[in-house]
Design a protein around this motif. Structure first.
Motif, PDB file in Angstrom:
ATOM      1  N   ILE A   6       0.849  -1.187   0.000  1.00  0.00           N
ATOM      2  CA  ILE A   6       0.000   0.000   0.000  1.00  0.00           C
ATOM      3  C   ILE A   6       0.886   1.240   0.000  1.00  0.00           C
ATOM      4  N   ARG A   7       0.514   2.200  -0.809  1.00  0.00           N
ATOM      5  CA  ARG A   7       1.193   3.489  -0.806  1.00  0.00           C
ATOM      6  C   ARG A   7       0.561   4.350   0.282  1.00  0.00           C
ATOM      7  N   TYR A   8       1.377   5.016   1.076  1.00  0.00           N
ATOM      8  CA  TYR A   8       0.828   5.814   2.172  1.00  0.00           C
ATOM      9  C   TYR A   8      -0.072   6.925   1.644  1.00  0.00           C
ATOM     10  N   GLY A   9      -0.912   7.453   2.542  1.00  0.00           N
ATOM     11  CA  GLY A   9      -1.899   8.470   2.172  1.00  0.00           C
ATOM     12  C   GLY A   9      -1.280   9.792   1.769  1.00  0.00           C
ATOM     13  N   GLU A  10      -2.076  10.583   1.073  1.00  0.00           N
ATOM     14  CA  GLU A  10      -1.628  11.919   0.640  1.00  0.00           C
ATOM     15  C   GLU A  10      -1.181  12.722   1.857  1.00  0.00           C
ATOM     16  N   TRP A  11      -0.194  13.572   1.659  1.00  0.00           N
ATOM     17  CA  TRP A  11       0.413  14.253   2.796  1.00  0.00           C
ATOM     18  C   TRP A  11       0.802  15.689   2.475  1.00  0.00           C
ATOM     19  N   GLU A  12       0.995  16.435   3.544  1.00  0.00           N
ATOM     20  CA  GLU A  12       1.502  17.811   3.489  1.00  0.00           C
ATOM     21  C   GLU A  12       2.442  17.996   4.663  1.00  0.00           C
ATOM     22  N   ASN A  99       0.493 -14.990   7.981  1.00  0.00           N
ATOM     23  CA  ASN A  99      -0.408 -15.296   6.869  1.00  0.00           C
ATOM     24  C   ASN A  99      -0.510 -14.108   5.934  1.00  0.00           C
ATOM     25  N   ILE A 100      -0.499 -12.915   6.540  1.00  0.00           N
ATOM     26  CA  ILE A 100      -0.614 -11.677   5.772  1.00  0.00           C
ATOM     27  C   ILE A 100       0.340 -10.650   6.352  1.00  0.00           C
ATOM     28  N   LEU A 101       1.095  -9.999   5.471  1.00  0.00           N
ATOM     29  CA  LEU A 101       1.936  -8.874   5.856  1.00  0.00           C
ATOM     30  C   LEU A 101       1.519  -7.681   5.013  1.00  0.00           C
ATOM     31  N   ILE A 102       1.180  -6.590   5.677  1.00  0.00           N
ATOM     32  CA  ILE A 102       0.854  -5.344   4.984  1.00  0.00           C
ATOM     33  C   ILE A 102       2.105  -4.482   4.989  1.00  0.00           C
ATOM     34  N   VAL A 103       2.500  -4.013   3.811  1.00  0.00           N
ATOM     35  CA  VAL A 103       3.688  -3.179   3.649  1.00  0.00           C
ATOM     36  C   VAL A 103       3.245  -1.797   3.183  1.00  0.00           C
ATOM     37  N   ILE A 104       3.575  -0.768   3.966  1.00  0.00           N
ATOM     38  CA  ILE A 104       3.261   0.608   3.583  1.00  0.00           C
ATOM     39  C   ILE A 104       4.585   1.301   3.310  1.00  0.00           C
ATOM     40  N   ALA A 105       4.756   1.718   2.066  1.00  0.00           N
ATOM     41  CA  ALA A 105       6.064   2.223   1.645  1.00  0.00           C
ATOM     42  C   ALA A 105       5.926   3.335   0.615  1.00  0.00           C
ATOM     43  N   SER A 106       7.066   3.889   0.242  1.00  0.00           N
ATOM     44  CA  SER A 106       7.097   4.954  -0.764  1.00  0.00           C
ATOM     45  C   SER A 106       6.875   4.387  -2.167  1.00  0.00           C
ATOM     46  N   ARG A 107       6.471   5.268  -3.067  1.00  0.00           N
ATOM     47  CA  ARG A 107       6.176   4.886  -4.452  1.00  0.00           C
ATOM     48  C   ARG A 107       7.336   4.139  -5.086  1.00  0.00           C
ATOM     49  N   GLU A 108       8.555   4.590  -4.844  1.00  0.00           N
ATOM     50  CA  GLU A 108       9.724   3.975  -5.471  1.00  0.00           C
ATOM     51  C   GLU A 108       9.825   2.485  -5.143  1.00  0.00           C
TER      52      GLU A 108
END
Length: 146
Positions: A6-12, A99-108
């Motif tokens: 998953i790509r992290y949410g929009e940010w400022e 069983n499941i790993l969620i990875v939240i990372a940068s677009r690259e």
């Protein structure tokens, strides 16, 4: 075993904004049907916007707090290039006994890491928009987008 990217949410200003929070809530609702196995966890890039995105998923999906790692953040514009081999090692290690790993990372990382883990190193980059979910199924060696 599934690895969900998953790509992290929009940010400022380094933090997730309201639109990003809504996107992550939407992602959590999409994931509810996949997170029925008790042995799931989250690993996240060690930056505020990713940590905040993970916190939303952890709360909504009733998962433990995300494990943080600097190995899942890259920013080509500033010269911080992805180290795919190291990131893949971190992700695969974190996925052991899960069983499941969620990875939240940068677009690259999200463009390269799913196919790298599937050993499709010459494949095209994956395209991941905010709110989209990439699921790597290790057992079937497949990649699908939600």
């Amino acid at each position: 075993m599934q690895i969900i990217f998953i790509r992290y949410g929009e940010w400022e200003n380094a933090h997730i904004n309201e639109r990003g929070k809504k996107t992550m809530l939407s992602v959590a609702h999409k994931l509810e049907k996949f997170i029925h196995k008790p042995n799931a966890s989250i690993i996240v890039a060690d930056i505020p916007r990713a940590i905040e995105s993970a916190a939303i998923l952890s709360k909504e999906l009733q998962l433990p707090e995300a494990k943080r790692t600097s190995e899942l953040f890259a920013e080509e514009e500033s010269g911080n290039l992805p180290n795919i081999e190291k990131a893949a090692s971190v992700v695969l290690s974190a996925s052991e006994h899960k069983n499941i790993l969620i990875v939240i990372a940068s677009r690259e990382y999200l463009e390269l890491l799913p196919n790298y883990i599937l050993e499709k190193r010459n494949s095209e980059k994956a395209s991941v928009q905010r709110g989209e979910i990439l699921i790597v199924d290790i057992e079937t060696n497949t990649l699908k987008t939600l």
